[in-house]
Design an enzyme around this catalytic site. Sequence first.
Site, PDB file in Angstrom:
ATOM      1  N   CYS A 186       0.015   3.942   2.580  1.00  0.00           N
ATOM      2  CA  CYS A 186       0.422   3.579   3.939  1.00  0.00           C
ATOM      3  C   CYS A 186       1.873   3.985   4.185  1.00  0.00           C
ATOM      4  CB  CYS A 186       0.271   2.073   4.162  1.00  0.00           C
ATOM      5  SG  CYS A 186      -1.433   1.480   4.010  1.00  0.00           S
TER       6      CYS A 186
ATOM      7  N   CYS B 222       0.839  -1.203   0.000  1.00  0.00           N
ATOM      8  CA  CYS B 222       0.000   0.000   0.000  1.00  0.00           C
ATOM      9  C   CYS B 222       0.878   1.259   0.000  1.00  0.00           C
ATOM     10  CB  CYS B 222      -0.895  -0.015   1.236  1.00  0.00           C
ATOM     11  SG  CYS B 222      -1.783   1.514   1.533  1.00  0.00           S
TER      12      CYS B 222
END
Length: 123
Positions: A46, A43
């Site tokens: 993230c 991700c």
Amino acid sequence: MAAYQEVCVCGFEEFNQAVEQHEGKRIFALFVGSKDAEGNSWCPLCTQAEPVIREGLKRASQECVFIYCQVGDKPYWRDPNNDFRKKLNVTSVPTLLKYGTPKKLVDAECRQANLVEMLFCED
């Protein structure tokens, strides 16, 4: 400066165990895409949000527990029936929340230092 205890967990069951172990304490949780053997998350948001969140955490107004939770691999996360989505209403990563309250930041909000700091500093 407030102190915090960090707990790193992988998956829904470990998250629940960490919450139970720290019952009665002020808990913040960060949900992120799991990392591979080299420490890279699937991700990208993230990865971008984590340094902002860690900086904001240093300014938490009271002692707290910070649960860093890796949600699993991308196929598990995309499953609309995964436990994070069904039981915690975490529908996006990254998500930073104050556990037991409706207060949370999702996606790009987690990269905004002012919002992150506000979440950690509110009573």
